[in-house]
Write a protein that holds these residues in place. Sequence first.
Motif, PDB file in Angstrom:
ATOM      1  N   GLU A  34      -4.373   5.614  -2.313  1.00  0.00           N
ATOM      2  CA  GLU A  34      -3.067   6.263  -2.382  1.00  0.00           C
ATOM      3  C   GLU A  34      -2.222   5.910  -1.167  1.00  0.00           C
ATOM      4  O   GLU A  34      -1.006   5.708  -1.271  1.00  0.00           O
ATOM      5  N   ALA A  35      -2.869   5.845  -0.007  1.00  0.00           N
ATOM      6  CA  ALA A  35      -2.139   5.518   1.224  1.00  0.00           C
ATOM      7  C   ALA A  35      -1.644   4.080   1.195  1.00  0.00           C
ATOM      8  O   ALA A  35      -0.528   3.790   1.630  1.00  0.00           O
ATOM      9  N   ILE A  36      -2.460   3.164   0.678  1.00  0.00           N
ATOM     10  CA  ILE A  36      -2.038   1.759   0.571  1.00  0.00           C
ATOM     11  C   ILE A  36      -0.820   1.651  -0.339  1.00  0.00           C
ATOM     12  O   ILE A  36       0.126   0.915  -0.055  1.00  0.00           O
ATOM     13  N   PHE A  37      -0.832   2.405  -1.436  1.00  0.00           N
ATOM     14  CA  PHE A  37       0.288   2.392  -2.376  1.00  0.00           C
ATOM     15  C   PHE A  37       1.541   3.005  -1.755  1.00  0.00           C
ATOM     16  O   PHE A  37       2.655   2.515  -1.947  1.00  0.00           O
ATOM     17  N   ALA A  38       1.359   4.079  -0.982  1.00  0.00           N
ATOM     18  CA  ALA A  38       2.498   4.819  -0.434  1.00  0.00           C
ATOM     19  C   ALA A  38       3.097   4.163   0.799  1.00  0.00           C
ATOM     20  O   ALA A  38       4.252   4.419   1.144  1.00  0.00           O
ATOM     21  N   ASN A  39       2.312   3.315   1.493  1.00  0.00           N
ATOM     22  CA  ASN A  39       2.770   2.710   2.747  1.00  0.00           C
ATOM     23  C   ASN A  39       2.724   1.188   2.637  1.00  0.00           C
ATOM     24  O   ASN A  39       1.645   0.591   2.758  1.00  0.00           O
ATOM     25  N   PRO A  40       3.862   0.538   2.417  1.00  0.00           N
ATOM     26  CA  PRO A  40       3.881  -0.924   2.266  1.00  0.00           C
ATOM     27  C   PRO A  40       3.302  -1.662   3.467  1.00  0.00           C
ATOM     28  O   PRO A  40       2.728  -2.736   3.321  1.00  0.00           O
ATOM     29  N   LEU A  41       3.459  -1.077   4.665  1.00  0.00           N
ATOM     30  CA  LEU A  41       2.904  -1.663   5.878  1.00  0.00           C
ATOM     31  C   LEU A  41       2.007  -0.623   6.544  1.00  0.00           C
ATOM     32  O   LEU A  41       2.468   0.462   6.900  1.00  0.00           O
ATOM     33  N   MET A  42       0.738  -0.979   6.710  1.00  0.00           N
ATOM     34  CA  MET A  42      -0.188  -0.001   7.282  1.00  0.00           C
ATOM     35  C   MET A  42      -1.310  -0.716   8.037  1.00  0.00           C
ATOM     36  O   MET A  42      -1.873  -1.701   7.562  1.00  0.00           O
TER      37      MET A  42
END
Length: 238
Positions: A34-42
């Motif tokens: 979910e975090a990968i989907f919500a944050n384009p750069l992480m």
Amino acid sequence: MMAGLPSLIHIIVLASAIGTAAEVLTLDTQTMGEAIFANPLMLVNFYAPWCGHSKQLEPEFEKAAEHLRGRVTLAKVDATMEVELTQQYRVDGYPAVFFFKNGEYEEYTGARQNASIVRWVEEHSGPAITVLASEEELQKTLVQRVGTGSSYFVARGTKALQELFRQVAEMNRALGLFLFVENLAADSHVVQVHRGIDEVVELRGEAELADQARVTQFLQKEFLPPFGEITEDNYAAY
């Protein structure tokens, strides 16, 4: 009321994995995707609580999160607890840091100080090459390399060389910063490696500069000085 409780919990968990502030997010198997989907750069740090290197990285990682606030999300995963994620990303040492860009990821190869983390992330967040408008702009950019321990790659030439250089850069971002300046004069076409204190190594020739494999080989071979200082940025390559 009770029927809606699981959904509410799910929303709360998801909110904790979305980078809206400068804190370093804590992720687990449920929230990672979910975090990968919500944050384009992480940037994600797989750490072990008992690891000395992980402990040293933690405050620098938090400082980098503050500097990158609103641009790049920083997160962490306790690798000793999240075994499934550790296996998925083939973590075999701590800390292991990965940079996610639009769902794709690469291993972080920079040093472990705040400034180095910020610089590396900024260089890897944008286009693979930086196109400069003039030779003057190029020289100003090259001055910034001094003291960083990084290698800069410079190409001067036509649009055809620019496109070839971009493709090489896409596959070799970890080597350093890629710069391009358009120059139509045939005798000025060149690919350079700026390395060490003030070393410059060049590749010239029409056939050489039209061969993507040859340019790639040249950069991978020459990006480090043969007797340069070994630092956190480059020790693995030596």
